[in-house]
Design an enzyme around this catalytic site. Sequence first.
Site, PDB file in Angstrom:
ATOM      1  N   HIS A 190       0.930  -1.188  -0.105  1.00  0.00           N
ATOM      2  CA  HIS A 190       0.077  -0.159  -0.121  1.00  0.00           C
ATOM      3  C   HIS A 190       0.706   1.328   0.201  1.00  0.00           C
ATOM      4  CE1 HIS A 190      -3.654  -2.075   0.113  1.00  0.00           C
ATOM      5  NE2 HIS A 190      -3.525  -2.396   1.418  1.00  0.00           N
ATOM      6  N   ARG A 297     -14.974   1.114 -12.100  1.00  0.00           N
ATOM      7  CA  ARG A 297     -15.229  -0.009 -11.350  1.00  0.00           C
ATOM      8  C   ARG A 297     -16.041   0.251 -10.178  1.00  0.00           C
ATOM      9  NH1 ARG A 297      -9.258   0.326 -12.091  1.00  0.00           N
ATOM     10  NH2 ARG A 297      -8.558  -1.331 -13.386  1.00  0.00           N
ATOM     11  N   ARG A 334     -19.268   0.019 -15.520  1.00  0.00           N
ATOM     12  CA  ARG A 334     -19.307  -1.436 -15.355  1.00  0.00           C
ATOM     13  C   ARG A 334     -20.190  -1.969 -14.294  1.00  0.00           C
ATOM     14  NH1 ARG A 334     -13.870  -4.795 -14.388  1.00  0.00           N
ATOM     15  NH2 ARG A 334     -13.898  -4.050 -12.236  1.00  0.00           N
ATOM     16  N   GLU A 433     -13.250 -11.156 -21.066  1.00  0.00           N
ATOM     17  CA  GLU A 433     -12.052 -11.684 -20.029  1.00  0.00           C
ATOM     18  C   GLU A 433     -11.872 -13.060 -20.084  1.00  0.00           C
ATOM     19  OE1 GLU A 433     -12.914  -9.466 -16.157  1.00  0.00           O
ATOM     20  OE2 GLU A 433     -14.950  -9.583 -17.081  1.00  0.00           O
ATOM     21  N   ASN A 456      -6.194  -8.070 -17.754  1.00  0.00           N
ATOM     22  CA  ASN A 456      -5.836  -8.418 -16.414  1.00  0.00           C
ATOM     23  C   ASN A 456      -6.354 -10.033 -16.218  1.00  0.00           C
ATOM     24  OD1 ASN A 456      -4.766  -5.926 -16.262  1.00  0.00           O
ATOM     25  ND2 ASN A 456      -5.892  -5.451 -14.399  1.00  0.00           N
ATOM     26  N   ASP A 457      -7.517 -10.326 -16.555  1.00  0.00           N
ATOM     27  CA  ASP A 457      -8.087 -11.613 -16.480  1.00  0.00           C
ATOM     28  C   ASP A 457      -7.968 -12.490 -17.611  1.00  0.00           C
ATOM     29  OD1 ASP A 457      -8.825 -11.732 -13.751  1.00  0.00           O
ATOM     30  OD2 ASP A 457     -11.028 -11.081 -14.015  1.00  0.00           O
ATOM     31  N   ARG A 467      -2.430 -14.515 -11.434  1.00  0.00           N
ATOM     32  CA  ARG A 467      -1.489 -13.085 -11.401  1.00  0.00           C
ATOM     33  C   ARG A 467      -0.808 -12.876 -10.265  1.00  0.00           C
ATOM     34  NH1 ARG A 467      -5.330  -8.304 -11.565  1.00  0.00           N
ATOM     35  NH2 ARG A 467      -7.337  -9.309 -11.555  1.00  0.00           N
ATOM     36  N   CYS A 504      -9.574  -2.397 -21.413  1.00  0.00           N
ATOM     37  CA  CYS A 504      -9.427  -1.553 -20.174  1.00  0.00           C
ATOM     38  C   CYS A 504      -8.587  -2.245 -19.110  1.00  0.00           C
ATOM     39  CB  CYS A 504     -10.868  -1.500 -19.428  1.00  0.00           C
ATOM     40  SG  CYS A 504     -11.573  -3.019 -19.209  1.00  0.00           S
TER      41      CYS A 504
END
Length: 576
Positions: A190, A297, A334, A433, A456-457, A467, A504
């Site tokens: 973080h 998101r 989304r 995805e 990403n997916d 991942r 995206c």
Amino acid sequence: MNWTGIAASSGIAMGPAFLLKEDKIEVKKHSLQAEQVEQEINRFEEKVKLAIDELELIKKKALQKLGEKEAEIFSAHILVLQDPEYIGAVKDKIKTDLINAEAALQEITDQFIMIFESMDNEYMRERAADIRDVSSRVLKRLLGIKEMSLDEFAEPVILIAHDLTPSDTAQLNREMVAGFATNIGGRTSHSAIMARSMEIPAVVGLKDILEKTNQEDYVIIDGNEGIVYINPENDLVMEYRTKKEQYEAHLAELKTLKNEASITADGHQVEIVANIGNPQDGKGALENGAEGIGLFRTEFLYMGRSDLPSEEEQFAAYKTVAEMFSQESPVVIRSLDIGGDKELPYLNLPKEMNPFLGYRAIRLCLDRTDIFKTQLRAILRASVFGNIKLMYPMIASLQELRQANQVLEEVKQELINEKVPFNPEMEVGMMIEIPAAAIIADQLAKEVDFFSIGTNDLIQYTMAADRMNEQVSYLYQPFNPAVLRLIHMVIQAAHKEGKWAGMCGEMAGHLTAIPILLGMGLDEFSMSASSVLPARSLIRKLNVSEMKNVAQKVLQMETAEEIKEYVEQEVLAKLK
């Protein structure tokens, strides 16, 4: 002396070292009488409440300085202090072992940290730092120890620490902390994420830099290369002053492109938009020159709270973002994508062996149409305030797409009956995805207005490689021929039906991937706000007809390494 670590936040910083050495907190265990237990538990609960109040204040400051996404870190910390498993275990320890709250807290915390640190997943190991941060705050309150201030220094310094907690990082004054270096940490910690948001150069994972540095040593932080120099020679200092000037000039040059169109050297226009998690992030997108929002998101509206957001709350959030941009600027929202690594405790969803392949996203929404319909109502109502588009996540089949559209039609009819205005022409698309969706993209393209490729997916599902798992991270390859062929297939299928295709996932902002994607005909690139201007700068230097040849060559290559090396040497190197 120089150390090489992990480049956590780009940029170059120079200045005197300020060593953040916290004395180790010594906790003494002492026994309680049975009649003292209730009073001790009350004392513990009081300090937990105090810590939660402090975290709420830090969250508020983080929201103002950094935006909603980073502020959500502190929502997660607050949830830890509200977690009956964790807090309950401490209270049980006080009760059953008849020991003081400090000792009970430390023992339970050590158990939790050991569990997280033993996990293979880097992301989950990083979460041990969150528990350490939260427990330390409560422990200090129990012991009456005052926190050290990190926002007041006489001059700009380079902070050197074993680690910086999210609480520490959120309170940094970027005018006074030029950069920081830590013994531990990774790019997903973080503190690293927040440093990037605050544009503070940082290098982490340096092992023993705190122990090898003295107060006031002169330090250079190279956040681009992941190198830290302690008391460098004058020649190196002069070299880095020049590098710093060049880097800042490059950033200034990028800022001149803020209001420019994303047009290639030979006149082909594409759209560069941003990914956001909340209305606050929309401001950052605007400041970085995004032409709209390619991915809102919405799950972040549902997280860090104890119940579902109402229709009015959601409507207000979507309307706010729509009104930030012009009527022509797209705002792609989304629908709820919960599941996998994103949980909503208040839904009491069953634990799954493999949540990434389980009951999530559109699958959950089609089962819980009460939740889905509330969100669709809010999106449709907001659609009259801007160019809002709806996008379904995790679609695997034509049947799911049709089911989702059927629910949407029902909601539209309800609004018509209630005489509530909405845009009847609102575009409806879906994310690609899942490899199955990419393979039947020609069929899906007939029933959507657009595709947005969620790399990403898509990459992890295509390669069957988590991942977040370090042990198989070598298989998470954006440039793998299989991944690129699926992306090409999706773009072709969309164009054949006269529809547009966007992306995206993180890959959309990857400078090595952009020439390939441009050559494949990608229409829209959606990325983190900080990637918008570098992407626009590159696109304006490229020639589409040449990139088509690059894409054709790349699609015939056999390995990710070969593809990446080819683009870097034959395209990017020639632009420098």
